[in-house]
Design an enzyme around this catalytic site. Structure first.
Site, mmCIF file in Angstrom:
data_model
loop_
_atom_site.group_PDB
_atom_site.id
_atom_site.type_symbol
_atom_site.label_atom_id
_atom_site.label_comp_id
_atom_site.label_asym_id
_atom_site.label_seq_id
_atom_site.Cartn_x
_atom_site.Cartn_y
_atom_site.Cartn_z
ATOM 1 N N GLY A 1 0.745 -1.301 0.058
ATOM 2 C CA GLY A 1 0.142 0.133 -0.109
ATOM 3 C C GLY A 1 0.665 1.365 0.071
ATOM 4 O O GLY A 1 1.736 1.333 -0.727
ATOM 5 N N CYS A 2 0.650 2.244 1.002
ATOM 6 C CA CYS A 2 1.223 3.411 1.040
ATOM 7 C C CYS A 2 2.644 3.316 1.371
ATOM 8 O O CYS A 2 3.487 4.488 0.997
ATOM 9 C CB CYS A 2 0.453 4.307 1.983
ATOM 10 N N ALA A 3 2.937 2.284 1.947
ATOM 11 C CA ALA A 3 4.346 2.059 2.639
ATOM 12 C C ALA A 3 5.324 1.661 1.259
ATOM 13 O O ALA A 3 6.550 1.736 1.522
ATOM 14 C CB ALA A 3 4.249 1.121 3.483
ATOM 15 N N ALA A 4 4.857 1.195 0.280
ATOM 16 C CA ALA A 4 5.444 0.627 -0.687
ATOM 17 C C ALA A 4 6.581 1.732 -1.494
ATOM 18 O O ALA A 4 7.663 1.141 -1.992
ATOM 19 C CB ALA A 4 4.551 0.100 -2.146
ATOM 20 N N PHE B 1 4.474 4.984 5.208
ATOM 21 C CA PHE B 1 3.777 4.187 6.228
ATOM 22 C C PHE B 1 2.625 3.697 5.623
ATOM 23 O O PHE B 1 2.009 4.036 4.550
ATOM 24 C CB PHE B 1 3.111 5.056 7.492
#
Length: 386
Positions: free
Chosen positions: A137-140, A333
Site C-alpha cells: 500500500g502506501c508504505a510501498a 507508512f
C-alpha cells in the site's frame, strides 16, 4: 552508498475539488446517518484538489472488476513511459544503464508485472531484474527506496529504476458506506511517479541506511477486502493514531546511525492525512513546517498512496534542495502497520560542467499534468514549462 535522484511525477487531467467532493457526498449519501461526521472528516483532511484517471461520472460507475482492471492496465501503459523517460533523464541514465526495476502499485493487477512490459517496450536490457511490490500500500514507496538501496549495496555501481503507479479512484466502491470508506472517497487521488537510484554518481539523497518496522497485530487496521467487485479498502478508526507507535521506530533507526531524528535537515514522509503529520511533529519535537512538502502533496494531490514520498521529494528538488551534506529522512507508512525508513545525506548538483547531460531546471516543480496528447519523450536538456 547510492543516490536517489530527482523524481518525475505525473497526475491525470481530470480534477475534482474539495467543494465538488463534498457536494457529491451530500447528493449520493443524503440519508446516511453519519453524513455530517463524514463531511467534517473530509474537510479536515486538508485535501483541496485531486486528480483522477477518468472523469468523475465514469469514476462513480462500477462496470465490474474486469473492466476496471483493464482501465488500470491501459492507463498505466499510456502514462508510465513518459514519466520513466523523465526520471532517466534526471538520473543522467538511459534504459540500458538500469539493472533493476522496482514497480509498486496497490490499485491494479497484471501478470506478468508491468516490469516485463517496460523491459520489452522501452529498451531495457533483457537481463534487467524485476521486483514488483503489490501489497504494501502506501508504505510501498518507502519500501521501493529501501529495496533499491539494498540492491545497490549488494551490487556496487548498479542502477535502479523505481516506478509507482497508483490509480486509487479505480478502487471506488459505491456499496461501501462506512464512515472510513466515505472518508477515503474524499482523500485518495491518482498519480504516477518514477525515480532513479544510482550506485555511482548522481545528485539528490545519498541513502546511508534503511530499516523497517511492523507494529504487531495490526494487520486488519489497513486492508483490502478482495471480492468479486474488486478491492474494497478497509480503514480502522485507530489508524490516525499510529504515529505514537511508529515515531519511536524512526527515532530508533536514526539513533542506531548516530543521528538525532529531531535534528535532521529534511523530512520526506508519507502524508496519509494531517493527523499523521501533526502527530509526527509532536512525537519527534518538530515544527509543522518541517513536513511542508508532504503537506503540499496532500493539499494538491490528496493521498496518492506509494507515490506520495516521490511527489514530496520532487518538491524538495524544485525548492532548490538543501546544503551539501544535510542529513534527512524518507519514510512511508502503510498496511501492516508498516514503516519503511531511509536515512541519507544531500549530495548537491555538480557545478563544474562535467555532467553536460544533467537537465536544466524546470519551472516550479517536476510535477507534470499529463494529457493524452502530451509528448512521449523529453530528451536530456529539455526545459519543461507549466
Amino acid at each position: 552508498m547510492a543516490t536517489l535522484c530527482r523524481p518525475a511525477i505525473a497526475v491525470p487531467e481530470h480534477v475534482i475539488t474539495l467543494d465538488e467532493t463534498l457536494d457529491l457526498a451530500r447528493s449520493l449519501h443524503a440519508g446516511h446517518p453519519r453524513l455530517g461526521l463524514a463531511l467534517r472528516l473530509i474537510e479536515n483532511t486538508g485535501v483541496r484538489t485531486r486528480h483522477l484517471v477518468q472523469p468523475i461520472e465514469r469514476t462513480l460507475t462500477h462496470p465490474g472488476f474486469t473492466v476496471r482492471n483493464e482501465v488500470y492496465e491501459r492507463e498505466a501503459k499510456r502514462r508510465v513511459p513518459e514519466v520513466v523517460e523523465r526520471a532517466l533523464a534526471h538520473g543522467e541514465l538511459t534504459a540500458r544503464d538500469i539493472d533493476l526495476i522496482v514497480y509498486v502499485s496497490c490499485t491494479g493487477f497484471t501478470m506478468p508485472s508491468m516490469t516485463a512490459w517496460l523491459i520489452n517496450t522501452m529498451g531495457f536490457r533483457s537481463d534487467t531484474r524485476q521486483v514488483p511490490i503489490a501489497q504494501l500500500g502506501c508504505a510501498a514507496g518507502g519500501a521501493a527506496v529501501n529495496r533499491a538501496h539494498d540492491f545497490c549495496r549488494a551490487y556496487p555501481g548498479a542502477n535502479v529504476l523505481i516506478v509507482a503507479c497508483e490509480f486509487c479512484s479505480l478502487c471506488y466502491q459505491p456499496t461501501d458506506l462506512g464512515v472510513g470508506s466515505l472518508l477515503s472517497n474524499g482523500l485518495f487521488g491518482d498519480a504516477v511517479a518514477a525515480v532513479v537510484m544510482r550506485g555511482n554518481g548522481g545528485y539528490g539523497v545519498q541513502v546511508e541506511r534503511n530499516g523497517s518496522h511492523l507494529v504487531p497485530h495490526t494487520e486488519d487496521w489497513i486492508s483490502y477486502g478482495v471480492k468479486d467487485t474488486g478491492f474494497h479498502f478497509q480503514l480502522d478508526k485507530r489508524v490516525p493514531g499510529t504515529m505514537e507507535m511508529l515515531a519511536p521506530a524512526l527515532r530508533g533507526l536514526a539513533g542506531e546511525h548516530g543521528w538525532d531524528v529531531s535534528g535532521l535537515g529534511f523530512y520526506i514522509v508519507h502524508a496519509g492525512g494531517p493527523r499523521i503529520l501533526d502527530d509526527l511533529c509532536r512525537y519527534l519535537n518538530l515544527e509543522p513546517a518541517t513536513f511542508r512538502y508532504s503537506r503540499a502533496t496532500l493539499t494538491e494531490r490528496g493521498n496518492i498512496a506509494s507515490a506520495v514520498v516521490f511527489d514530496a521529494l520532487a518538491r524538495l528538488f524544485a525548492d532548490g534542495g538543501v546544503p551539501e551534506g544535510t542529513t534527512g529522512l524518507i519514510a512511508g507508512f502503510g498496511p501492516g502497520i508498516t514503516a519503511e525508513i531511509s536515512l541519507g545525506s544531500w549530495v548537491g548538483a555538480p557545478t563544474d560542467g562535467r555532467h553536460s547531460r544533467r537537465p536544466r531546471a524546470i519551472s516550479t516543480s517536476d510535477i507534470a499534468l499529463v494529457h493524452p496528447t502530451a509528448p512521449r519523450r523529453f530528451p536530456a536538456g529539455t526545459t519543461i514549462t507549466e
